[in-house]
Structures are given as structure tokens and as C-alpha cells.
Design a protein around this motif. Sequence first.
Motif, PDB file in Angstrom:
ATOM      1  N   VAL A 188       0.384  -1.251  -0.037  1.00 61.32           N
ATOM      2  CA  VAL A 188       0.574  -0.171   0.207  1.00 61.32           C
ATOM      3  C   VAL A 188       0.867   1.592   0.214  1.00 61.32           C
ATOM      4  CG1 VAL A 188      -1.703   1.500   1.040  1.00 61.32           C
ATOM      5  CG2 VAL A 188      -1.529  -0.783   1.075  1.00 61.32           C
ATOM      6  N   LEU A 189       2.365   1.377   0.846  1.00 59.07           N
ATOM      7  CA  LEU A 189       2.516   2.517   1.030  1.00 59.07           C
ATOM      8  C   LEU A 189       3.778   2.491  -0.246  1.00 59.07           C
ATOM      9  CD1 LEU A 189       3.852   2.218   5.475  1.00 59.07           C
ATOM     10  CD2 LEU A 189       2.176   3.949   3.593  1.00 59.07           C
ATOM     11  N   LEU A 190       3.789   1.833  -0.269  1.00 54.34           N
ATOM     12  CA  LEU A 190       4.838   1.508  -1.941  1.00 54.34           C
ATOM     13  C   LEU A 190       4.033   1.890  -3.533  1.00 54.34           C
ATOM     14  CD1 LEU A 190       8.100   0.099  -0.805  1.00 54.34           C
ATOM     15  CD2 LEU A 190       7.722   1.877  -1.167  1.00 54.34           C
ATOM     16  N   SER A 191       3.167   2.025  -2.944  1.00 51.47           N
ATOM     17  CA  SER A 191       1.899   2.091  -4.915  1.00 51.47           C
ATOM     18  C   SER A 191       2.394   3.446  -5.426  1.00 51.47           C
ATOM     19  CB  SER A 191       0.129   2.121  -4.470  1.00 51.47           C
ATOM     20  OG  SER A 191       0.131   1.238  -3.579  1.00 51.47           O
ATOM     21  N   PRO A 192       3.076   3.180  -6.446  1.00 51.14           N
ATOM     22  CA  PRO A 192       3.597   4.510  -7.511  1.00 51.14           C
ATOM     23  C   PRO A 192       2.363   5.615  -7.593  1.00 51.14           C
ATOM     24  CG  PRO A 192       4.402   2.617  -8.682  1.00 51.14           C
ATOM     25  CD  PRO A 192       3.459   2.197  -7.292  1.00 51.14           C
ATOM     26  N   GLY A 193       3.222   6.622  -6.643  1.00 44.15           N
ATOM     27  CA  GLY A 193       1.944   7.993  -7.360  1.00 44.15           C
ATOM     28  C   GLY A 193       1.057   8.327  -5.337  1.00 44.15           C
ATOM     29  N   LEU A 194       0.908   6.814  -4.981  1.00 40.49           N
ATOM     30  CA  LEU A 194       0.106   7.513  -3.897  1.00 40.49           C
ATOM     31  C   LEU A 194       1.478   8.080  -2.878  1.00 40.49           C
ATOM     32  CD1 LEU A 194      -2.334   7.268  -2.164  1.00 40.49           C
ATOM     33  CD2 LEU A 194      -0.848   4.973  -1.015  1.00 40.49           C
ATOM     34  N   LEU A 195       2.601   8.058  -2.283  1.00 39.23           N
ATOM     35  CA  LEU A 195       3.494   8.838  -1.156  1.00 39.23           C
ATOM     36  C   LEU A 195       4.081   9.662  -2.269  1.00 39.23           C
ATOM     37  CD1 LEU A 195       3.795   6.557   1.656  1.00 39.23           C
ATOM     38  CD2 LEU A 195       2.183   7.970   1.409  1.00 39.23           C
ATOM     39  N   PHE A 196       4.778   8.916  -3.475  1.00 38.21           N
ATOM     40  CA  PHE A 196       5.512   9.723  -3.816  1.00 38.21           C
ATOM     41  C   PHE A 196       5.882   8.515  -5.445  1.00 38.21           C
ATOM     42  CE2 PHE A 196       7.792   6.402  -1.235  1.00 38.21           C
ATOM     43  CZ  PHE A 196       9.090   5.843  -2.409  1.00 38.21           C
ATOM     44  N   GLN A 197       6.974   9.317  -6.015  1.00 42.08           N
ATOM     45  CA  GLN A 197       6.820   7.987  -7.186  1.00 42.08           C
ATOM     46  C   GLN A 197       8.735   8.420  -8.002  1.00 42.08           C
ATOM     47  OE1 GLN A 197       4.347   9.681 -10.708  1.00 42.08           O
ATOM     48  NE2 GLN A 197       4.993   8.411 -11.905  1.00 42.08           N
ATOM     49  N   ILE A 198       9.026   7.651  -7.855  1.00 41.67           N
ATOM     50  CA  ILE A 198      10.320   7.631  -8.169  1.00 41.67           C
ATOM     51  C   ILE A 198      10.635   7.180 -10.009  1.00 41.67           C
ATOM     52  CG2 ILE A 198      12.664   7.093  -8.243  1.00 41.67           C
ATOM     53  CD1 ILE A 198      11.939   7.201  -5.306  1.00 41.67           C
ATOM     54  N   PRO A 199      10.628   7.306 -11.222  1.00 40.76           N
ATOM     55  CA  PRO A 199      11.371   8.529 -11.663  1.00 40.76           C
ATOM     56  C   PRO A 199       9.426   8.981 -11.685  1.00 40.76           C
ATOM     57  CG  PRO A 199      11.662   6.819 -13.426  1.00 40.76           C
ATOM     58  CD  PRO A 199      11.369   6.892 -12.274  1.00 40.76           C
ATOM     59  N   GLY A 200       9.628  10.439 -11.403  1.00 43.32           N
ATOM     60  CA  GLY A 200       8.113  11.388 -11.668  1.00 43.32           C
ATOM     61  C   GLY A 200       8.107  11.697 -12.880  1.00 43.32           C
ATOM     62  N   LYS A 201       6.719  12.178 -13.781  1.00 44.10           N
ATOM     63  CA  LYS A 201       7.101  12.748 -14.834  1.00 44.10           C
ATOM     64  C   LYS A 201       7.825  13.868 -15.696  1.00 44.10           C
ATOM     65  CE  LYS A 201       2.829  10.387 -15.742  1.00 44.10           C
ATOM     66  NZ  LYS A 201       2.721   9.580 -16.788  1.00 44.10           N
ATOM     67  N   GLY A 202       8.199  15.203 -14.476  1.00 45.79           N
ATOM     68  CA  GLY A 202       9.100  15.756 -14.479  1.00 45.79           C
ATOM     69  C   GLY A 202       9.984  15.944 -14.109  1.00 45.79           C
ATOM     70  N   LYS A 203      10.251  15.400 -12.922  1.00 40.86           N
ATOM     71  CA  LYS A 203      11.404  15.770 -12.783  1.00 40.86           C
ATOM     72  C   LYS A 203      11.807  13.854 -11.885  1.00 40.86           C
ATOM     73  CE  LYS A 203       9.116  19.513  -9.914  1.00 40.86           C
ATOM     74  NZ  LYS A 203       8.695  19.934  -8.517  1.00 40.86           N
ATOM     75  N   VAL A 204      12.490  13.714 -10.782  1.00 35.99           N
ATOM     76  CA  VAL A 204      13.468  12.410 -10.298  1.00 35.99           C
ATOM     77  C   VAL A 204      12.388  11.648  -9.355  1.00 35.99           C
ATOM     78  CG1 VAL A 204      15.206  11.338  -8.934  1.00 35.99           C
ATOM     79  CG2 VAL A 204      15.922  13.350 -11.050  1.00 35.99           C
ATOM     80  N   MET A 207      -0.590  11.016  -8.227  1.00 36.42           N
ATOM     81  CA  MET A 207      -1.217  10.221  -8.115  1.00 36.42           C
ATOM     82  C   MET A 207      -1.259   9.486  -9.846  1.00 36.42           C
ATOM     83  SD  MET A 207      -2.860   8.876  -4.979  1.00 36.42           S
ATOM     84  CE  MET A 207      -3.993   7.757  -5.591  1.00 36.42           C
ATOM     85  N   GLN A 208      -0.089   9.291 -10.184  1.00 34.91           N
ATOM     86  CA  GLN A 208      -0.260   9.173 -11.806  1.00 34.91           C
ATOM     87  C   GLN A 208       0.979   7.503 -11.633  1.00 34.91           C
ATOM     88  OE1 GLN A 208       0.476  12.174 -14.010  1.00 34.91           O
ATOM     89  NE2 GLN A 208      -0.968  13.822 -13.451  1.00 34.91           N
ATOM     90  N   THR A 209       1.584   6.966 -13.002  1.00 36.36           N
ATOM     91  CA  THR A 209       2.285   6.236 -13.061  1.00 36.36           C
ATOM     92  C   THR A 209       2.767   6.468 -14.013  1.00 36.36           C
ATOM     93  OG1 THR A 209       2.781   4.167 -12.483  1.00 36.36           O
ATOM     94  CG2 THR A 209       0.883   4.718 -12.813  1.00 36.36           C
ATOM     95  N   SER A 210       3.960   5.232 -14.169  1.00 34.45           N
ATOM     96  CA  SER A 210       4.171   4.913 -15.714  1.00 34.45           C
ATOM     97  C   SER A 210       5.051   3.719 -15.189  1.00 34.45           C
ATOM     98  CB  SER A 210       5.175   5.991 -15.806  1.00 34.45           C
ATOM     99  OG  SER A 210       6.384   6.161 -15.409  1.00 34.45           O
ATOM    100  N   GLY A 211       5.777   3.072 -16.826  1.00 31.86           N
ATOM    101  CA  GLY A 211       5.761   1.392 -16.565  1.00 31.86           C
ATOM    102  C   GLY A 211       7.444   1.686 -15.969  1.00 31.86           C
ATOM    103  N   ALA A 212       7.765   2.530 -16.028  1.00 32.66           N
ATOM    104  CA  ALA A 212       9.111   2.913 -15.161  1.00 32.66           C
ATOM    105  C   ALA A 212       9.306   3.434 -13.533  1.00 32.66           C
ATOM    106  CB  ALA A 212       9.985   4.356 -15.589  1.00 32.66           C
ATOM    107  N   SER A 213       8.453   3.892 -13.270  1.00 29.53           N
ATOM    108  CA  SER A 213       8.006   3.453 -11.843  1.00 29.53           C
ATOM    109  C   SER A 213       7.950   2.379 -10.892  1.00 29.53           C
ATOM    110  CB  SER A 213       7.072   5.555 -11.327  1.00 29.53           C
ATOM    111  OG  SER A 213       5.590   4.608 -12.045  1.00 29.53           O
ATOM    112  N   ILE A 214       7.015   1.979 -11.680  1.00 22.80           N
ATOM    113  CA  ILE A 214       6.645   0.374 -11.229  1.00 22.80           C
ATOM    114  C   ILE A 214       7.075  -0.426 -10.820  1.00 22.80           C
ATOM    115  CG2 ILE A 214       5.079  -1.618 -11.694  1.00 22.80           C
ATOM    116  CD1 ILE A 214       2.271   0.743 -13.425  1.00 22.80           C
ATOM    117  N   PHE A 215       8.185   0.072 -12.379  1.00 23.25           N
ATOM    118  CA  PHE A 215       9.392  -1.361 -11.743  1.00 23.25           C
ATOM    119  C   PHE A 215       9.950  -0.566 -10.846  1.00 23.25           C
ATOM    120  CE2 PHE A 215      13.667  -2.501 -13.227  1.00 23.25           C
ATOM    121  CZ  PHE A 215      13.565  -3.555 -13.360  1.00 23.25           C
TER     122      PHE A 215
END
Length: 70
Positions: free
Chosen positions: A15-31, A37-45
Amino acid sequence: MADWGPVIVATLLFVLLSPGLLFQIPGKGKVVEFGNMQTSGASIFVHAIIYLGLVTIFVIAIGVHIYADN
């Protein structure tokens, strides 16, 4: 007597490491982006690798155990 430690650790980290919930690495515009609350394939990996590492540390290396008697 059941050992609920691995179940609770895995559920909380999932729950805590769901991409976009608390943080997202890598983000859409920043690291790192927080709470977008958005996600991408790279952030899921990346989040899957972090999840696997933390579950391994807590369950196998540290050995978190929570016992419940019925």
C-alpha cells in the motif's frame, strides 16, 4: 498459532509503495514527485524493486514475526 508478520509487512509495504500514492520515482517531470496519483511503466518497475528489497529485509533478514492465538 499463526505467523502474521510476513502478511502484515507485505500488505503495508504494498500500500505505501504504490507508485503515486506517497511518492513516485521517477516522476513525470522530476526525479521524485510526491502525491501526484499518476504512474508509468518505469515507476512501476522501480517501486517493485524497492518493494522486493524491503520485503526481503523485513521478512528474511530481520525476521518480523507476529503470532496470533486462536
